[in-house]
Design a protein around this motif. Structure first.
Motif, mmCIF file in Angstrom:
data_model
loop_
_atom_site.group_PDB
_atom_site.id
_atom_site.type_symbol
_atom_site.label_atom_id
_atom_site.label_comp_id
_atom_site.label_asym_id
_atom_site.label_seq_id
_atom_site.Cartn_x
_atom_site.Cartn_y
_atom_site.Cartn_z
ATOM 1 N N ILE A 51 -9.323 -38.123 -130.434
ATOM 2 C CA ILE A 51 -8.628 -37.366 -131.452
ATOM 3 C C ILE A 51 -8.518 -38.226 -132.710
ATOM 4 N N SER A 52 -8.698 -37.608 -133.869
ATOM 5 C CA SER A 52 -8.639 -38.338 -135.128
ATOM 6 C C SER A 52 -7.196 -38.710 -135.470
ATOM 7 N N TYR A 53 -7.046 -39.496 -136.519
ATOM 8 C CA TYR A 53 -5.731 -40.026 -136.881
ATOM 9 C C TYR A 53 -4.694 -38.942 -137.130
ATOM 10 N N SER A 54 -5.143 -37.832 -137.693
ATOM 11 C CA SER A 54 -4.210 -36.746 -138.028
ATOM 12 C C SER A 54 -4.114 -35.704 -136.921
ATOM 13 N N GLY A 55 -5.010 -35.779 -135.966
ATOM 14 C CA GLY A 55 -5.082 -34.726 -134.949
ATOM 15 C C GLY A 55 -5.968 -33.574 -135.348
ATOM 16 N N GLY A 56 -6.554 -33.647 -136.538
ATOM 17 C CA GLY A 56 -7.343 -32.530 -137.029
ATOM 18 C C GLY A 56 -8.714 -32.398 -136.402
ATOM 19 N N ARG A 57 -9.221 -33.474 -135.829
ATOM 20 C CA ARG A 57 -10.521 -33.431 -135.164
ATOM 21 C C ARG A 57 -10.377 -33.935 -133.745
ATOM 22 N N THR A 58 -11.019 -33.256 -132.823
ATOM 23 C CA THR A 58 -11.033 -33.668 -131.434
ATOM 24 C C THR A 58 -12.444 -33.525 -130.874
ATOM 25 N N TYR A 59 -12.671 -34.219 -129.792
ATOM 26 C CA TYR A 59 -13.945 -34.140 -129.082
ATOM 27 C C TYR A 59 -13.650 -34.248 -127.592
ATOM 28 N N TYR A 60 -14.407 -33.471 -126.795
ATOM 29 C CA TYR A 60 -14.252 -33.513 -125.347
ATOM 30 C C TYR A 60 -15.599 -33.694 -124.673
ATOM 31 N N ALA A 61 -15.598 -34.444 -123.593
ATOM 32 C CA ALA A 61 -16.781 -34.501 -122.749
ATOM 33 C C ALA A 61 -17.026 -33.114 -122.160
ATOM 34 N N ASP A 62 -18.277 -32.794 -121.947
ATOM 35 C CA ASP A 62 -18.617 -31.477 -121.405
ATOM 36 C C ASP A 62 -17.930 -31.218 -120.071
ATOM 37 N N SER A 63 -17.740 -32.268 -119.297
ATOM 38 C CA SER A 63 -17.176 -32.120 -117.952
ATOM 39 C C SER A 63 -15.711 -31.683 -117.966
ATOM 40 N N VAL A 64 -15.023 -31.844 -119.101
ATOM 41 C CA VAL A 64 -13.598 -31.496 -119.158
ATOM 42 C C VAL A 64 -13.304 -30.425 -120.190
ATOM 43 N N LYS A 65 -14.305 -30.018 -120.947
ATOM 44 C CA LYS A 65 -14.096 -29.045 -122.005
ATOM 45 C C LYS A 65 -13.542 -27.746 -121.440
ATOM 46 N N GLY A 66 -12.495 -27.240 -122.072
ATOM 47 C CA GLY A 66 -11.857 -26.016 -121.607
ATOM 48 C C GLY A 66 -10.781 -26.246 -120.572
ATOM 49 N N ARG A 67 -10.702 -27.456 -120.027
ATOM 50 C CA ARG A 67 -9.683 -27.760 -119.014
ATOM 51 C C ARG A 67 -8.679 -28.795 -119.500
ATOM 52 N N PHE A 68 -9.133 -29.752 -120.297
ATOM 53 C CA PHE A 68 -8.285 -30.827 -120.792
ATOM 54 C C PHE A 68 -8.006 -30.617 -122.276
ATOM 55 N N THR A 69 -6.828 -31.068 -122.704
ATOM 56 C CA THR A 69 -6.460 -31.006 -124.111
ATOM 57 C C THR A 69 -5.850 -32.332 -124.534
ATOM 58 N N ILE A 70 -6.413 -32.916 -125.588
ATOM 59 C CA ILE A 70 -5.855 -34.137 -126.155
ATOM 60 C C ILE A 70 -5.010 -33.753 -127.360
ATOM 61 N N SER A 71 -3.874 -34.427 -127.503
ATOM 62 C CA SER A 71 -2.997 -34.175 -128.651
ATOM 63 C C SER A 71 -2.261 -35.465 -128.975
ATOM 64 N N ARG A 72 -1.623 -35.473 -130.112
ATOM 65 C CA ARG A 72 -0.859 -36.662 -130.497
ATOM 66 C C ARG A 72 0.374 -36.255 -131.268
ATOM 67 N N ASP A 73 1.392 -37.087 -131.158
ATOM 68 C CA ASP A 73 2.629 -36.935 -131.917
ATOM 69 C C ASP A 73 2.822 -38.225 -132.687
#
Length: 124
Positions: A51-73
């Motif tokens: 996840i980018s510094y602001s949370g505006g961009r994220t990337y997921y491995a194909d194996s977890v896409k749709g199941r995992f969510t990265i976020s930051r506070d």
């Protein structure tokens, strides 16, 4: 000194959920991208999500896409990994890591500080 402390790992059943947290200190957290990696027995360390510094961009491995969510506070200096629909193949040690860049990074060598790791075990 940069310190990353993961929590939230443990045992879950297939189809269940876990949420990992990573609390950061020693760096201006809000300026840098963060990532979650994992390593299963006999396999190399792989990027799960970033996840980018602001949370505006994220990337997921194909194996977890749709199941995992990265976020930051950024107010809490914490990054999260919400893991849903867990599968036995998600069993691994999970690490959070920080980069020296603001935008998302994909390679292990682009991350300069790592947490101690937390075990996630998914039973079938």
């Amino acid at each position: 000194q940069v310190l990353l402390v993961e929590s939230g790992g443990g045992l879950a059943q297939a189809g269940g959920s876990l949420r990992l947290s990573c609390a950061a200190s020693g760096r201006t957290f809000s300026q840098y991208a963060m990532g979650w990696f994992r390593q299963a027995p006999g396999r190399g360390r792989e990027l799960v999500a970033t996840i980018s510094y602001s949370g505006g961009r994220t990337y997921y491995a194909d194996s977890v896409k749709g199941r995992f969510t990265i976020s930051r506070d950024n107010a809490k200096n914490t990054v999260y990994l919400q893991m849903n629909s867990l599968k036995p193949e998600d069993t691994a040690v999970y690490w959070c890591a920080t980069t020296n860049y603001g935008d998302i990074q994909f390679k292990v060598e682009d991350y300069d500080y790592w947490g101690q790791g937390t075990q996630v075990t998914v039973s079938s």
